[in-house]
Each structure stands twice: as structure tokens, then as C-alpha cells.
Enzyme design. Structure first.
Site, short mmCIF file in Angstrom:
data_model
loop_
_atom_site.label_atom_id
_atom_site.label_comp_id
_atom_site.label_asym_id
_atom_site.label_seq_id
_atom_site.Cartn_x
_atom_site.Cartn_y
_atom_site.Cartn_z
N CYS A 141 -33.93 11.86 -53.72
CA CYS A 141 -34.45 10.59 -53.20
C CYS A 141 -35.34 10.85 -51.99
CB CYS A 141 -33.30 9.66 -52.84
SG CYS A 141 -33.82 8.12 -52.04
N CYS B 210 -27.64 5.81 -53.30
CA CYS B 210 -28.55 4.80 -52.76
C CYS B 210 -29.09 3.84 -53.82
CB CYS B 210 -29.70 5.46 -52.02
SG CYS B 210 -30.53 6.78 -52.91
#
Length: 345
Positions: free
Chosen positions: A94, A189
Site C-alpha cells: 500500500c 487498510c
């Protein structure tokens, strides 16, 4: 800006340092458009907090949608790794592929620096940019930043790196931030409030198989798919007379192996192979390093067989029971994060 306390305090600290040409960005990566039926996603609430903080600070806020890039660069990797029985590390990619990758490609090229609320520090020396641990050993997030490269690190600013978490909370109150009491987010996330097992079930389904004691060969129960379990896992096994820990998986036979806590030292190991390592600044000049096997403050002393090689062998000073194929081993020399490599299985 995530809508959380850390990035909000980072913004205000930049203002205190005299940076007056600031633009805040909210990166929309939630998968609610694809997975809305799995649960409520809180991105609207996050964005509302981010807007409130920026309104008070007098900083413009822009929303950048990176959902497709996130799917292509992070989520698809996660699903593929689970299907192969490995343990993915989506938060590492990410940062590398989205926050400091796709974002810079989409919106960040017009800016000199990109600041985030990560607990980490940077330093420039000998013509190279070095990634250093945050001073708070519990909150240090260099584990998740271990795949950044020189070009990315050259543009990073981490205002919270020199602060402990309790001081960040105190600053949030002093600044009167509307999210000063908001709890820290937890978990992967891109999932938000979506259940991890529901997400995995949606993409990989269920495949019942046996849970077998690694030491005795006795069948202790059944699982719904090896992809729901990872080495070192304790919760969610549904076995009596525990505690039991996942100590291995046989993907071909669809078997999850477990070991009782009393036998766990026998299932632990101190040596494993890694794939081609990514060195942030330069390969280490020494074979004697430290390593993190997961995001925590615990660091092992280790010996790396050949820092300049592709596949190499890591030998830990102490054995660990949660070494899993696919997860990342992150190397350190003191407080400097050197880079990382995937564990081979």
C-alpha cells in the site's frame, strides 16, 4: 490525510514549521463499491473528519480516487498470496505502490515533498536517503515502509517520527482537533469495517479440510479453507484443551497443522530462506543485522548468508514460531531500516 489523529497532527506541525503552501489529499481506496454487501465502510466518516481538520487549519483538501489502482496493485496480490497458502503483507505494498506510488503519479508531481502521519524518520547522508525508526518503539512504522526506494524516500516528510504517541495525542488536544479523541484504526487498510473472513470467503470461497496436530498426527477438527489461517495464529481455531497455534499448512492436501503451546518450541525455527531482497539505500556491508518478522517492537539479531545475493538464508539468534511463507522479513542496522525480502516456503 486519513481522518485520523496522526495525519492531522502532522499537518498542524508542518504549519508550525512555517510551511504555508500546503494541500491536503484524502486517498479514497475503500472497496465499498465492489464489496458494499459485506459491511459498512467508514470512508465517509473519515473524509468528514479530514475536512473538519482542514477547515480549521485553513488548508485545501482534495479527494483522489485510487480504488482501481489499489485493487490492481495491492488487493489482487493479497488474494493471490492467500490462494497459494502464503501470508501477504498488503500494507507494505500500500505504501510502496499506492501512497508513494500511484498517488505521486496521479497528483503528487506538482509538489516538492509529500508528508504523512507515519512514525518514521529520514536522513540524508553520503548522497543517499536513509529510513530510520520512529523514536516510539511501539508505534514505529518502518516495517510498512521497507519497500520504498531512493526516489520515493527523497520526497518523504514524516513530522511525527521524533514524537512518542502520547505526545501526539497531547498535541491533538492542544490544537483543538475535532478528531483528537478518535481511536486509532486497526487492521488491513483497504478493509475498514469489512470482516476479513467475509472478504476472503467472497473471493476464495470455502474448502473444508482437516486440522491435524503436527506432533501426533491426530485429527483435532476441521477448517473451512487453509486461506483463513496463517502460521502463528491462535484465535479462531475452535479447538478444545488449548491454547493451539497454527504451525504449518499443506496446500496440496488442504491440511492446517497446529501445535499446542506446550509443544510450540519444537515447532519453532531459527533459519529460513528469503527471496531477492530490496535494499532501500545500499546492501549492508555486514552479515550481522537485526530483523523484524512482523510489525512489532521485537527485533531479532540475525546473520544473513549473503546480503548481495538473490535467495539467501537468515539465521536468527532465537527461534520464532510464526515464520510464514510470503510474509516480509525487514532488516535493520541499529535504528536504520535497510530493506526487506519475502520469506520463501
Amino acid at each position: 490525510m486519513s481522518g485520523g489523529v496522526d495525519s492531522s497532527v502532522a499537518l498542524r506541525l508542518l504549519q508550525e514549521e512555517g510551511h504555508d503552501d500546503l494541500t491536503a489529499f484524502y486517498l479514497k481506496i475503500w472497496l465499498e463499491d465492489e464489496l458494499h454487501y459485506l459491511g459498512d465502510c467508514p470512508w465517509e466518516e473519515d473524509l468528514a473528519y479530514a475536512r473538519a481538520v482542514c477547515d480549521v487549519a485553513g488548508v485545501p483538501l482534495e479527494v483522489v480516487s485510487l480504488q482501481r489502482q489499489y485493487w490492481d496493485r495491492v488487493v489482487s496480490y493479497t488474494i493471490a498470496e492467500l490462494k497459494e497458502g502464503r501470508t501477504p503483507s498488503p500494507d507494505i505494498f500500500c505504501n510502496q505502490r499506492v501512497k508513494f506510488g500511484a498517488f505521486l503519479e496521479e497528483a503528487g508531481e506538482g509538489f516538492d515533498r509529500v508528508a504523512t502521519g507515519h512514525y518514521a524518520r529520514t536522513e540524508e547522508a553520503d548522497g543517499l536517503h536513509w529510513l530510520k525508526k520512529g523514536v516510539d518503539p511501539v508505534k514505529d512504522q518502518t516495517y510498512f515502509l521497507c519497500y520504498l526506494d531512493q526516489a520515493q524516500l527523497a520526497r518523504c516528510v514524516f513530522p511525527l517520527g521524533a514524537l512518542p504517541k502520547n505526545e501526539v495525542r497531547a498535541l491533538a488536544e492542544r490544537y483543538g482537533l475535532p478528531n483528537s479523541a478518535r481511536p486509532d484504526s486497526q487492521g488491513i487498510c483497504f478493509l475498514g469495517k469489512i470482516s476479513y473472513n467475509d472478504f476472503v470467503r467472497h473471493h476464495l470461497g470455502e474448502k473444508p479440510g482437516d486440522i491435524i496436530c503436527r506432533e501426533t498426527g491426530e485429527k483435532l477438527g476441521e477448517h473451512r479453507g487453509f486461506w483463513f489461517h496463517t502460521v502463528g495464529q491462535r484465535r479462531g481455531l475452535g479447538l478444545a484443551q488449548g491454547p493451539w497455534f497454527v504451525s504449518g499448512k499443506d496446500v496440496e492436501e488442504n491440511i492446517v497443522y497446529v501445535s499446542h503451546a506446550d509443544e510450540l518450541p519444537e515447532a519453532s525455527r531459527s533459519e529460513y530462506r528469503i527471496g531477492d531482497p530490496h535494499w532501500i539505500s545500499a546492501p549492508p556491508g555486514s552479515h550481522s543485522l537485526q530483523v523484524k518478522l512482523r510489525h512489532s517492537e521485537h527485533v531479532y539479531d540475525c546473520e544473513l548468508s549473503d546480503p548481495g545475493a538473490g535467495d539467501a538464508v537468515v539465521r536468527l539468534a532465537d527461534a520464532d514460531s510464526g515464520i510464514a511463507a510470503g510474509q516480509f522479513t525487514v532488516f535493520y542496522k541499529g535504528d536504520i531500516c535497510l530493506g526487506a525480502a519475502p520469506i520463501l516456503g
